[in-house]
Design an enzyme around this catalytic site. Structure first.
Site, PDB file in Angstrom:
ATOM      1  N   ILE A 152     -26.687  30.273  20.880  1.00 33.11           N
ATOM      2  CA  ILE A 152     -27.138  28.933  20.484  1.00 33.11           C
ATOM      3  C   ILE A 152     -26.141  28.312  19.512  1.00 33.11           C
ATOM      4  O   ILE A 152     -25.712  27.169  19.686  1.00 33.11           O
ATOM      5  CB  ILE A 152     -28.557  28.978  19.874  1.00 33.11           C
ATOM      6  CG1 ILE A 152     -29.567  29.421  20.941  1.00 33.11           C
ATOM      7  CG2 ILE A 152     -28.935  27.604  19.322  1.00 33.11           C
ATOM      8  CD1 ILE A 152     -30.979  29.595  20.435  1.00 33.11           C
ATOM      9  N   GLU A 261     -46.913  27.553  10.588  1.00 30.49           N
ATOM     10  CA  GLU A 261     -47.098  26.579  11.666  1.00 30.49           C
ATOM     11  C   GLU A 261     -48.517  26.724  12.220  1.00 30.49           C
ATOM     12  O   GLU A 261     -48.990  27.841  12.369  1.00 30.49           O
ATOM     13  CB  GLU A 261     -46.067  26.817  12.771  1.00 30.49           C
ATOM     14  CG  GLU A 261     -44.649  26.517  12.292  1.00 30.49           C
ATOM     15  CD  GLU A 261     -43.588  26.711  13.375  1.00 30.49           C
ATOM     16  OE1 GLU A 261     -43.948  26.875  14.551  1.00 30.49           O
ATOM     17  OE2 GLU A 261     -42.414  26.697  13.017  1.00 30.49           O
ATOM     18  N   HIS A 279     -41.801  21.975  16.124  1.00 33.88           N
ATOM     19  CA  HIS A 279     -41.301  23.135  16.890  1.00 33.88           C
ATOM     20  C   HIS A 279     -41.054  22.747  18.351  1.00 33.88           C
ATOM     21  O   HIS A 279     -41.608  23.344  19.270  1.00 33.88           O
ATOM     22  CB  HIS A 279     -42.276  24.319  16.802  1.00 33.88           C
ATOM     23  CG  HIS A 279     -41.583  25.639  16.996  1.00 33.88           C
ATOM     24  ND1 HIS A 279     -41.933  26.780  16.325  1.00 33.88           N
ATOM     25  CD2 HIS A 279     -40.533  25.987  17.789  1.00 33.88           C
ATOM     26  CE1 HIS A 279     -41.150  27.768  16.693  1.00 33.88           C
ATOM     27  NE2 HIS A 279     -40.293  27.319  17.580  1.00 33.88           N
TER      28      HIS A 279
END
Lengths: 526, 529
Positions: A152, A261, A279
């Site tokens: 990534i 979260e 997210h």
């Protein structure tokens, strides 16, 4: 043979469902609690989930026919892997499905920060044509600091270079060659924080990375710099971030992930300098379709008896081999983890030397395990024993495997020699009574069980050192479970390893560093 | 003596510092609109630096008898009466391309924000919601980006998009296939671009030809689910048609930085959930402002000192030639260029200019530049081309420029002939000055004539039969269009004739279509000079 049954408990893109229907009997049951899932799981050979379903030990207990759990995506935080492994259930995932989506979202947030997009959009929709406070900055020529240069991180680098940004990275576990091929300069974490106009995080949440970006690190950043986190909440200390933003030590931040979260009540929600998304970095049609299609294929293949393409938990060993090598696989993992937490400089080569009894077996799995231990700390993809070597090679690390004759005192020994731009580090371990022991660090011979929390510190040998360290820990209320001291010569460099029961705070480590004669102090968790 | 400069634009601190430290400069800063005190300062000033907010017209220039230079801190020249400035011998300069990077990056920012619902999800989360399933995004990777207009900004967007692994296609009738190939961009016809693109972004100037470029018909040709970004000019898109397509879902989303009328008060587009908007921020970056400030200050200083006149938009500068003598020729050359491009079809590959006669032969260089400037103003936008960058822009677009000198011909002592080659063919246009000041077009292809290159014109090829003039004249009369001049040329009797008709008012598109359908009309085109 009866048709195999697969249960799908999270929304799965149509492509994936269609493939499953062609090959197996499929039931889709969404929104099950672990208890409800446990009640019905006994009737299925396969289970396919995304991030919504909790596959707890209770669920696994009840899964008597289950052969495979497929995660349509990357993260497996919601699966009790140990329970699954113990019950012989294979867990498979699609590790690369989110790379592009996350990289694109990262740059999306970077540009949104640079041009105040959400703020400008809201202001104009509210009927205001003022450009007051909306003047942006250009990213061309600016420096992007990437922490974690895995797949990534590399994908983010490529896109940033298309925007003509200068890209630097901190990642101790890639070679300079690997970074150079990507046009990226490797620097220390501190240099990255000091130099970057934008800092983006691309590493997993581990013991070592929790709170990696705290008050001290934020203070090193330029007051004009921006922070982006699309990796995991918890890597950034949110309280320290809010304080830094309010004090004007940082220009802004864009966050896609949070310590807790869903994010419901946080000062972050009210800060005008923060851009927030719930997210969403991996949430694209394409990523979900790819993951759905590939997980359906993989689960069907496993149920048909083929080898899994992306296994998360199954070591490729027979039960007999596992009985002998298992403890050494664990030792190798701990050696890798131990090294990773002491590492300095950029890793270029990992050498594993096996000696004694253990060399009668194929030791390539031990190398894989060492690499897993090293890479876990930094790779944003889940690392496991199956993919560790591949990931290491992709990072440009040289991997050397050696065998040596048996040592006098130990039945078998594993020695990890890690060569970096700063020099080399040696960690040797063995298995005693089924437990991994570390018996040598660099030139120091010592012996401790490689488990739990440790303080590893170097000092100049002399009377009173241990007393001072012990007093400091005692005052901080930290209990010491063992002490090992090694030295080469009187008055020379000495090494100390202490077992501690409680976490060592950064403040405490700093206080330790201030003691006379102490050269280094690191917290390690195995 | 000191140079007095009046600054009516917001310049960067660093640029003001530069002026402060210059012993030869005195300056004052004032805010728009110019009040009485500012007007008094203007009366003594040699230079004026303005933003887009200040209207520079006859009246303002009348108050500035000493003015030599007007610097526009930016590209756009809509607020400056160039003709009036030229009449008074005032040099106007701008900073073209100062916001290229800012505009390209804003385009990518909007594209990504559109694909990932960044403003919408940000707002939702700030309201305390956590609605992940409502904000499913789409990836750029592997998708096709259609760029309409592959100039400075468009090319940069292409490069950035390639960094995202996108396939980039473009429509730009004024760029060579080779220049596009160097950018790894496939050139397509407009309808093919509309059909193939997953995302479409506009980077063309607003000209009569591009107004309403994207209307209902064009949108209907696009892929269902297409997303559109516009950071160029609002009027390029028919916003009613866009609104319709966004509500029907044919267009999945749009990101708009520019609007048909600005501010877009009460524009229904602003209320759509699949639209994201910014208030014309494309060029609003610190860096763009800093660069533009620094550039305009140094340009104005150099011009005042007579050192250099880069980015002059209304005058060329040559030593030893008086501007008064040069100006009519420059104007003629510019008009020939403008007429050529407006009549041209297909990609331009070559411009050849022949200068016959002593007066024009001495001015080959500035006249070619002026001709290119007139030509390129329709390609890149009037504010992006000037006497300095015109040859460079032509070169970037793969246009080969050739110039030759010749002896005067039998008919005219001075003649400028320009042959333009496109992939569809060639056209020759020649012009001269009568009495050294009145411009005339004397030849278009094989037709000789004597036409006035000015204002709104129809250029018509018709069959050379009786009654054509009556027919067309009557038709125009019925539509209340007044004819100022009608000049006719023909190759040989009974074959074809070419008319240049000067009009007082513009003809609408549908009237033009009806004209084209008149029985004796072969080809008819409206141009504006």
């Amino acid at each position: 043979m009866a048709e195999k049954r697969v249960l799908v408990t999270d929304p799965l893109a149509e492509d994936g469902l269609a493939y499953l229907r062609q090959h197996v009997a499929v039931d889709v049951r969404l929104g099950l609690s672990p208890r409800e899932l446990a009640e019905i799981i006994g009737g299925y050979e396969g289970l396919i989930i995304r991030s919504g379903t909790q596959v707890t030990a209770e669920v696994i207990q009840a899964a008597d026919r289950l052969k495979v759990i497929g995660r349509a995506g990357t993260g497996v935080d919601n699966i009790d892997l140990e329970a699954a492994t113990l019950k012989g259930i294979m867990v498979v995932n699609i590790p690369n499905s989110n790379v592009i989506s996350v990289a694109e979202h990262t740059i999306g947030l970077l540009l949104a920060l640079a041009r105040h997009l959400p703020q400008a959009d809201a202001s104009l929709r509210a009927g205001c044509w003022s450009r007051q406070g909306l003047k942006g900055i250009e990213v061309r020529g600016k420096t992007l600091g990437i922490i974690g240069l895995g797949r990534i991180g590399s994908a983010v680098a490529r896109r940033a270079q298309g925007l003509e940004m200068k890209v630097i990275a901190y990642d101790p576990f890639v070679s300079t060659d690997y970074a150079a091929r990507r046009g990226v300069d490797l620097v220390s974490l501190e240099e990255l924080l000091r130099r970057s106009d934008f800092v983006s995080l691309h590493l997993p949440l581990t013991e070592r990375t929790r709170g990696l970006i705290g008050a001290e690190e934020l203070a090193m950043m330029k007051p004009t710099a921006y922070l982006i986190n699309c990796a995991r909440g918890g890597i950034v200390d949110e309280e320290a971030l809010c304080a830094a933003l309010e004090a004007g030590k940082l220009a802004g931040a864009a966050l896609d992930v949070f310590t807790e979260e869903p994010l419901t009540d946080s000062p972050l929600l009210r800060n005008e300098r923060v851009i927030l998304t719930p997210h969403l970095a991996a949430t694209t049609e394409e990523a979900q379709q790819q993951a759905a299609r590939e997980i359906a294929q993989q689960v069907v293949e496993v149920l048909e008896g083929q080898a899994p393409r992306y296994p998360v938990n199954i070591p490729p060993l027979s039960p007999e081999e596992w009985a002998t090598l298992g403890p050494y696989v664990d030792l190798a993992l701990q050696l890798g983890r131990f090294y990773a937490q002491l590492a300095e400089g950029n890793l270029t080569e990992v050498e594993l030397t096996a000696s004694g009894e253990v060399t009668k077996h194929d030791t390539t799995i031990l190398t894989a395990s060492v690499l897993q231990g090293v890479l876990e700390a930094i790779s944003e993809e889940p690392v496991n024993i199956v993919n560790a070597r591949l990931l290491a090679e992709r990072r440009g690390l040289r991997i050397v495997e050696k065998r040596a004759p048996a040592e006098e005192h130990f039945a078998s020994l594993l020695t990890l020699t890690a060569r970096t731009t700063e020099g080399e580090r040696i960690v040797t371990g063995t298995v005693l009574r089924g437990e991994p022991h570390i018996v040598r660090i660099d030139d120091f011979w010592i012996d401790f069980v490689a488990r739990g929390r440790l303080l590893v510190s170097e000092h100049i040998e002399g009377p009173g050192i241990l007393g001072r360290v012990g007093t400091l820990l005692g005052e901080a209320g930290i209990n010491i479970s063992f002490v090992q001291v090694g030295r080469r010569e009187r008055g020379g460099l000495g090494l100390m390893v202490l077992g501690v029961d409680d976490p060592l705070t950064p403040e405490l480590l700093e206080a330790l560093m201030k003691l006379p004669s102490i050269r280094s102090a690191r917290a390690v968790r195995l | 003596m000191k140079y007095r400069i009046l600054i009516a634009a917001s310049l960067s601190e660093a640029s003001l510092k530069l002026l402060e430290n210059d012993p030869e400069v005195e300056f004052e800063v004032c805010k728009p609109p110019l009040d009485k005190a500012a007007r008094r300062l203007l009366a003594d000033s040699e230079a004026l630096i303005v933003s887009s907010q200040i209207k520079v017209d006859e009246e303002l220039l009348g108050d500035a008898p000493h003015l030599k230079v007007i610097g526009r801190a930016g590209a756009g020249l809509d607020n400056i009466d160039l003709e009036a400035a030229s009449q008074r011998g005032v040099l106007v300069m701008n900073v073209p391309g100062g916001n290229t990077i800012a505009a390209a990056e804003h385009t990518m920012a909007l594209l990504l924000a559109l694909c990932r619902n960044i403003p919408q999800s940000h707002l939702s989360l700030r309201r305390g919601e956590w609605r992940r399933d409502d904000f499913l995004g789409v990836q750029l990777y592997g998708k096709t980006l259609g760029i309409i207009g592959l100039g400075q900004v468009g090319s940069r967007v292409a490069r950035q998009a390639q960094g995202f692994g996108m396939e980039v296609v473009a429509y730009d009738p004024h760029i060579s296939v080779e220049a596009a190939r160097n950018l790894r961009v496939t050139l397509l016809e407009m309808d093919e671009l509309l059909r193939r693109s997953d995302f479409i972004t506009l980077h063309v100037p607003l000209t009569p030809a591009t107004r309403g470029l994207i209307g209902a018909q064009e949108i209907a040709q696009m892929k269902p689910g297409v997303r559109i970004v516009n950071t160029a000019r609002g009027a390029l898109i028919d916003s009613a048609a866009l609104y319709q397509a966004l509500t029907s879902g044919h267009v999945a989303g749009a990101a708009l930085d520019v609007f048909e009328t600005e501010p877009p008060l009460g524009d229904p587009l602003l209320a759509l959930p699949n639209v994201i908007v910014t208030p014309h921020l494309g060029s609003k970056t610190r860096e763009a402002q800093r660069d533009v400030s620094a550039q305009i200050v140094s340009q104005v200083l150099d011009a005042l000192r007579g050192r250099d006149y880069r980015n002059a938009v209304n005058m060329p500068f040559m030593e030893g030639v008086s501007f008064q003598e040069l100006r009519p020729y420059l104007s003629l050359a510019e008009k020939i260029g403008s007429l050529q491009v407006q009549l041209a079809q297909g990609r331009i590959s070559r411009v050849e200019v022949e200068y016959r006669g002593q007066e024009v032969a001495e001015l080959v260089k500035p006249l070619t530049v002026a001709l290119l400037k007139g030509l390129l103003a329709h390609v890149v936008g009037q504010d992006q081309v000037n006497y300095v960058n015109a040859p460079l822009l032509a070169n970037q677009r793969g246009i080969v420029v050739a110039q030759t000198k010749g002896l005067p011909g039998p008919d005219y002592p001075n003649l400028i002939s320009c042959r333009l080659t496109t992939e569809m063919g060639e056209r020759l246009i020649a012009g001269t000055l009568f009495s050294r000041e009145v411009p005339r077009i004397v030849q278009i292809d094989e037709y000789r004539m004597d036409a006035l290159p000015e204002g709104i014109m129809l250029v018509m090829v018709s069959r050379d039969v009786p009654g054509v003039i009556g027919q067309v004249g009557t038709f125009l009369g019925q539509h209340h269009i007044n004819i100022a001049e009608w000049r006719l040329g023909r190759n040989r009797p009974g074959d074809r004739a070419l008319s240049v008709i000067n009009l007082d008012t513009k003809i609408s598109d549908h009237v033009m279509r009806e004209l084209a359908e008149l029985p004796e009309v072969i080809d008819i085109r409206q141009v504006v000079l």
